[in-house]
Design a protein around this motif. Structure first.
Motif, PDB file in Angstrom:
ATOM      1  N   ASP A  67      29.299   1.619   2.634  1.00  0.00           N
ATOM      2  CA  ASP A  67      29.785   0.863   3.795  1.00  0.00           C
ATOM      3  C   ASP A  67      31.306   0.672   3.734  1.00  0.00           C
ATOM      4  O   ASP A  67      32.001   0.806   4.743  1.00  0.00           O
ATOM      5  CB  ASP A  67      29.101  -0.512   3.864  1.00  0.00           C
ATOM      6  CG  ASP A  67      27.623  -0.400   4.221  1.00  0.00           C
ATOM      7  OD1 ASP A  67      27.243   0.587   4.875  1.00  0.00           O
ATOM      8  OD2 ASP A  67      26.870  -1.314   3.828  1.00  0.00           O
ATOM      9  N   GLU A  68      31.795   0.372   2.550  1.00  0.00           N
ATOM     10  CA  GLU A  68      33.244   0.199   2.397  1.00  0.00           C
ATOM     11  C   GLU A  68      33.988   1.504   2.678  1.00  0.00           C
ATOM     12  O   GLU A  68      35.044   1.502   3.313  1.00  0.00           O
ATOM     13  CB  GLU A  68      33.581  -0.288   0.983  1.00  0.00           C
ATOM     14  CG  GLU A  68      33.119  -1.711   0.703  1.00  0.00           C
ATOM     15  CD  GLU A  68      33.274  -2.095  -0.761  1.00  0.00           C
ATOM     16  OE1 GLU A  68      33.463  -3.303  -1.020  1.00  0.00           O
ATOM     17  OE2 GLU A  68      33.198  -1.200  -1.631  1.00  0.00           O
ATOM     18  N   ARG A  69      33.429   2.617   2.231  1.00  0.00           N
ATOM     19  CA  ARG A  69      34.040   3.925   2.495  1.00  0.00           C
ATOM     20  C   ARG A  69      34.059   4.225   3.988  1.00  0.00           C
ATOM     21  O   ARG A  69      35.045   4.721   4.526  1.00  0.00           O
ATOM     22  CB  ARG A  69      33.297   5.029   1.748  1.00  0.00           C
ATOM     23  CG  ARG A  69      33.887   5.285   0.393  1.00  0.00           C
ATOM     24  CD  ARG A  69      33.270   6.504  -0.239  1.00  0.00           C
ATOM     25  NE  ARG A  69      32.377   5.991  -1.278  1.00  0.00           N
ATOM     26  CZ  ARG A  69      31.218   6.487  -1.616  1.00  0.00           C
ATOM     27  NH1 ARG A  69      30.759   7.542  -1.021  1.00  0.00           N
ATOM     28  NH2 ARG A  69      30.493   5.947  -2.563  1.00  0.00           N
ATOM     29  N   ALA A  70      32.956   3.920   4.662  1.00  0.00           N
ATOM     30  CA  ALA A  70      32.872   4.156   6.115  1.00  0.00           C
ATOM     31  C   ALA A  70      33.917   3.308   6.852  1.00  0.00           C
ATOM     32  O   ALA A  70      34.591   3.794   7.755  1.00  0.00           O
ATOM     33  CB  ALA A  70      31.481   3.851   6.612  1.00  0.00           C
ATOM     34  N   GLU A  71      34.060   2.056   6.446  1.00  0.00           N
ATOM     35  CA  GLU A  71      35.071   1.183   7.074  1.00  0.00           C
ATOM     36  C   GLU A  71      36.479   1.705   6.843  1.00  0.00           C
ATOM     37  O   GLU A  71      37.301   1.702   7.749  1.00  0.00           O
ATOM     38  CB  GLU A  71      34.940  -0.245   6.534  1.00  0.00           C
ATOM     39  CG  GLU A  71      33.744  -1.010   7.060  1.00  0.00           C
ATOM     40  CD  GLU A  71      33.674  -2.422   6.468  1.00  0.00           C
ATOM     41  OE1 GLU A  71      34.742  -2.993   6.165  1.00  0.00           O
ATOM     42  OE2 GLU A  71      32.554  -2.928   6.329  1.00  0.00           O
ATOM     43  N   ALA A  72      36.743   2.161   5.643  1.00  0.00           N
ATOM     44  CA  ALA A  72      38.075   2.692   5.324  1.00  0.00           C
ATOM     45  C   ALA A  72      38.354   3.950   6.153  1.00  0.00           C
ATOM     46  O   ALA A  72      39.486   4.140   6.629  1.00  0.00           O
ATOM     47  CB  ALA A  72      38.176   3.007   3.829  1.00  0.00           C
ATOM     48  N   MET A  73      37.353   4.788   6.343  1.00  0.00           N
ATOM     49  CA  MET A  73      37.534   5.991   7.149  1.00  0.00           C
ATOM     50  C   MET A  73      37.783   5.648   8.610  1.00  0.00           C
ATOM     51  O   MET A  73      38.593   6.276   9.292  1.00  0.00           O
ATOM     52  CB  MET A  73      36.329   6.912   7.006  1.00  0.00           C
ATOM     53  CG  MET A  73      36.212   7.566   5.634  1.00  0.00           C
ATOM     54  SD  MET A  73      34.695   8.487   5.389  1.00  0.00           S
ATOM     55  CE  MET A  73      34.976   9.893   6.452  1.00  0.00           C
ATOM     56  N   MET A  74      37.108   4.615   9.108  1.00  0.00           N
ATOM     57  CA  MET A  74      37.318   4.188  10.497  1.00  0.00           C
ATOM     58  C   MET A  74      38.732   3.626  10.673  1.00  0.00           C
ATOM     59  O   MET A  74      39.375   3.894  11.688  1.00  0.00           O
ATOM     60  CB  MET A  74      36.274   3.135  10.904  1.00  0.00           C
ATOM     61  CG  MET A  74      34.909   3.734  11.183  1.00  0.00           C
ATOM     62  SD  MET A  74      33.801   2.521  11.883  1.00  0.00           S
ATOM     63  CE  MET A  74      32.856   2.072  10.448  1.00  0.00           C
ATOM     64  N   LYS A  75      39.222   2.887   9.695  1.00  0.00           N
ATOM     65  CA  LYS A  75      40.561   2.314   9.780  1.00  0.00           C
ATOM     66  C   LYS A  75      41.634   3.410   9.817  1.00  0.00           C
ATOM     67  O   LYS A  75      42.642   3.275  10.500  1.00  0.00           O
ATOM     68  CB  LYS A  75      40.828   1.386   8.603  1.00  0.00           C
ATOM     69  CG  LYS A  75      40.120   0.063   8.708  1.00  0.00           C
ATOM     70  CD  LYS A  75      40.450  -0.817   7.509  1.00  0.00           C
ATOM     71  CE  LYS A  75      39.672  -2.103   7.572  1.00  0.00           C
ATOM     72  NZ  LYS A  75      39.903  -2.938   6.363  1.00  0.00           N
TER      73      LYS A  75
END
Length: 79
Positions: A67-75
């Motif tokens: 989830d943290e990786r997905a959020e970082a990619m979205m940012k």
């Protein structure tokens, strides 16, 4: 110091050779010093700094959850 010719046929060839190469020449420090100097020179190279940043970023991403990786990619706009 002038060059020295050592003919192979000379019976005293080996002692003369050892005497010539046993002398210490100022400015030559051997392998250890050379490695340290090379490491110091490479430390400030742009490609080396960028590689270290990339490796640090990957290490940071490995410690993240999915989830943290997905959020970082979205940012960053990758997703």
């Amino acid at each position: 110091r002038p060059s020295l010719f050592l003919p192979f046929e000379d019976p005293a060839w080996l002692p003369k050779l050892e005497q010539e190469f046993a002398e210490h020449i100022p400015g030559f420090f051997g392998k250890q010093r050379t490695k340290a100097m090379k490491k110091q020179l490479n430390a400030n190279m742009l490609w080396k700094r960028m590689l270290e940043e990339k490796q640090a970023k990957r290490k940071k991403q490995k410690n993240m959850s999915a989830d943290e990786r997905a959020e970082a990619m979205m940012k960053t706009g990758l997703v």
